[in-house]
Write a protein that holds these residues in place. Structure first.
Motif, mmCIF file in Angstrom:
data_model
loop_
_atom_site.group_PDB
_atom_site.id
_atom_site.type_symbol
_atom_site.label_atom_id
_atom_site.label_comp_id
_atom_site.label_asym_id
_atom_site.label_seq_id
_atom_site.Cartn_x
_atom_site.Cartn_y
_atom_site.Cartn_z
ATOM 1 N N TYR A 1 -31.521 59.160 -17.855
ATOM 2 C CA TYR A 1 -31.219 60.588 -17.910
ATOM 3 C C TYR A 1 -29.992 60.938 -18.747
ATOM 4 N N PHE A 2 -28.974 60.091 -18.699
ATOM 5 C CA PHE A 2 -27.702 60.462 -19.328
ATOM 6 C C PHE A 2 -27.238 59.497 -20.416
ATOM 7 N N GLY A 3 -27.988 58.411 -20.618
ATOM 8 C CA GLY A 3 -27.638 57.474 -21.681
ATOM 9 C C GLY A 3 -26.318 56.772 -21.460
ATOM 10 N N LYS A 4 -25.972 56.515 -20.198
ATOM 11 C CA LYS A 4 -24.707 55.851 -19.882
ATOM 12 C C LYS A 4 -24.886 54.992 -18.646
ATOM 13 N N PRO A 5 -24.018 54.004 -18.428
ATOM 14 C CA PRO A 5 -24.121 53.170 -17.229
ATOM 15 C C PRO A 5 -23.749 53.949 -15.972
ATOM 16 N N ALA A 6 -24.197 53.458 -14.846
ATOM 17 C CA ALA A 6 -23.929 54.127 -13.561
ATOM 18 C C ALA A 6 -22.437 54.191 -13.255
ATOM 19 N N SER A 7 -21.670 53.289 -13.822
ATOM 20 C CA SER A 7 -20.224 53.277 -13.572
ATOM 21 C C SER A 7 -19.514 54.449 -14.231
ATOM 22 N N LYS A 8 -20.182 55.096 -15.211
ATOM 23 C CA LYS A 8 -19.543 56.165 -15.980
ATOM 24 C C LYS A 8 -20.028 57.562 -15.593
ATOM 25 N N LEU A 9 -20.804 57.675 -14.544
ATOM 26 C CA LEU A 9 -21.315 58.983 -14.134
ATOM 27 C C LEU A 9 -20.170 59.907 -13.712
ATOM 28 N N THR A 10 -20.231 61.142 -14.161
ATOM 29 C CA THR A 10 -19.247 62.142 -13.739
ATOM 30 C C THR A 10 -19.669 62.723 -12.392
ATOM 31 N N ALA A 11 -18.790 63.503 -11.788
ATOM 32 C CA ALA A 11 -19.096 64.139 -10.498
ATOM 33 C C ALA A 11 -20.310 65.052 -10.612
ATOM 34 N N ARG A 12 -20.401 65.828 -11.710
ATOM 35 C CA ARG A 12 -21.540 66.727 -11.888
ATOM 36 C C ARG A 12 -22.828 65.935 -12.106
ATOM 37 N N GLU A 13 -22.788 64.898 -12.931
ATOM 38 C CA GLU A 13 -23.979 64.075 -13.170
ATOM 39 C C GLU A 13 -24.414 63.377 -11.893
ATOM 40 N N ALA A 14 -23.455 62.895 -11.127
ATOM 41 C CA ALA A 14 -23.779 62.239 -9.855
ATOM 42 C C ALA A 14 -24.466 63.218 -8.906
ATOM 43 N N ALA A 15 -23.969 64.438 -8.847
ATOM 44 C CA ALA A 15 -24.567 65.451 -7.977
ATOM 45 C C ALA A 15 -25.982 65.800 -8.436
ATOM 46 N N LEU A 16 -26.164 65.951 -9.735
ATOM 47 C CA LEU A 16 -27.490 66.293 -10.265
ATOM 48 C C LEU A 16 -28.508 65.182 -10.011
ATOM 49 N N ILE A 17 -28.083 63.948 -10.215
ATOM 50 C CA ILE A 17 -29.015 62.838 -10.024
ATOM 51 C C ILE A 17 -29.324 62.641 -8.538
ATOM 52 N N THR A 18 -28.361 63.006 -7.691
ATOM 53 C CA THR A 18 -28.574 62.923 -6.244
ATOM 54 C C THR A 18 -29.601 63.945 -5.772
ATOM 55 N N VAL A 19 -29.491 65.173 -6.227
ATOM 56 C CA VAL A 19 -30.412 66.214 -5.737
ATOM 57 C C VAL A 19 -31.817 66.045 -6.298
ATOM 58 N N SER A 20 -31.990 65.133 -7.251
ATOM 59 C CA SER A 20 -33.337 64.858 -7.754
ATOM 60 C C SER A 20 -34.085 63.897 -6.838
ATOM 61 N N LEU A 21 -33.371 63.195 -5.956
ATOM 62 C CA LEU A 21 -33.982 62.166 -5.112
ATOM 63 C C LEU A 21 -35.161 62.643 -4.269
ATOM 64 N N PRO A 22 -35.089 63.809 -3.614
ATOM 65 C CA PRO A 22 -36.230 64.210 -2.786
ATOM 66 C C PRO A 22 -37.522 64.453 -3.570
ATOM 67 N N ALA A 23 -37.409 64.748 -4.865
ATOM 68 C CA ALA A 23 -38.608 65.028 -5.673
ATOM 69 C C ALA A 23 -38.384 64.549 -7.102
ATOM 70 N N PRO A 24 -38.261 63.238 -7.296
ATOM 71 C CA PRO A 24 -37.927 62.711 -8.624
ATOM 72 C C PRO A 24 -38.999 62.946 -9.687
ATOM 73 N N ASP A 25 -40.226 63.221 -9.255
ATOM 74 C CA ASP A 25 -41.293 63.434 -10.229
ATOM 75 C C ASP A 25 -41.273 64.849 -10.812
ATOM 76 N N VAL A 26 -40.541 65.774 -10.167
ATOM 77 C CA VAL A 26 -40.505 67.151 -10.675
ATOM 78 C C VAL A 26 -39.092 67.644 -10.981
ATOM 79 N N ARG A 27 -38.071 66.921 -10.522
ATOM 80 C CA ARG A 27 -36.692 67.328 -10.771
ATOM 81 C C ARG A 27 -36.066 66.440 -11.847
ATOM 82 N N ASN A 28 -35.558 67.062 -12.881
ATOM 83 C CA ASN A 28 -34.979 66.330 -14.001
ATOM 84 C C ASN A 28 -33.474 66.606 -14.078
ATOM 85 N N PRO A 29 -32.637 65.624 -13.743
ATOM 86 C CA PRO A 29 -31.188 65.835 -13.779
ATOM 87 C C PRO A 29 -30.652 66.170 -15.166
#
Length: 229
Positions: free
Chosen positions: A170-198
């Motif tokens: 999704y972000f072209g970076k390693p998990a160690s470099k995720l920002t707070a906003r990217e982390a939040a976006l990728i988290t809220v995609s978990l319940p419906a990963p097939d329809v939610r795109n962070p």
């Protein structure tokens, strides 16, 4: 006819015993840090020759804000319960008995054992198996290891398993470099990963992500079990 019925019953008993034995045996093995468990969905994808993207990453190489975001969004009592949040579960049962719409009551531990050993549906049979497995899993494994397994086997898009693969996807970076906003976006995609795109969030996703970001910022003692090394 009776002999045939007895044979069938015996085979069913053997199958049940094997299914019960698998998680009992594998759980202590999964406590070993060098072991990289796979989920039933990943196994199914491999068997059916579907493309799978996965890159296991140690929890030390995952941005802490991602772990905090997941806990505060998915299971706020993760560090305090023993695999099952009984208060939340009983609340959901009460709502169901009253005929009201229910929300999910699965803890991170319950989701982990479901992904590792069970199947995807909302049946009472699966839930009945899931509860004792979660209690056993939590008893054997430390919280930090449970979280490490969870973020490495969760599916964040079709065939995309684990936070490292998802972060790169999704972000072209390693998990160690995720920002707070990217982390939040990728988290809220978990319940419906097939329809939610962070990477291209909807207005609803952005709203949910802002809430998760605020919760993660003041998570404090709620996330202490994954911060302790």
């Amino acid at each position: 006819m009776l002999k045939v019925a007895k044979r069938i019953a015996a085979w069913i008993a053997v199958v049940v015993l094997i299914l019960v034995a698998i998680p009992l045996v594998l759980t202590p093995i999964y406590a070993i840090r060098g072991v990289h468990p796979v989920s039933t969905l990943m196994l199914f994808d491999e068997i059916t020759v579907r493309p799978v993207l996965r890159d296991w990453v140690p929890i030390d190489d995952v941005a802490p804000v991602l772990l905090h975001s997941i806990i505060m969004s998915e299971d706020g009592q993760f560090c305090r319960h023993h695999g099952v949040d009984w208060g939340e579960l009983l609340s959901v049962v009460d709502l169901a008995l009253d005929g009201e719409e229910t929300r999910g009551a699965s803890t991170i531990t319950m989701q982990t054992v479901k992904n590792l050993f069970l199947w995807n549906d909302r049946s009472f049979v699966r839930k009945a198996i899931e509860l004792p497995l979660a209690l056993y899993f939590d008893f054997v494994l430390p919280k930090r290891r449970i979280m490490e397994i969870y973020v490495n086997i969760a599916e964040w898009d079709t065939g995309v398993y684990g936070i490292e693969a998802a972060s790169q996807h999704y972000f072209g970076k390693p998990a160690s470099k995720l920002t707070a906003r990217e982390a939040a976006l990728i988290t809220v995609s978990l319940p419906a990963p097939d329809v939610r795109n962070p990477a291209a969030p909807s207005a609803t996703m952005r709203k949910l992500a802002r809430r998760v970001e605020r919760l993660a910022a003041r998570s404090g003692a709620y996330v202490a079990c994954v911060d302790d090394k």
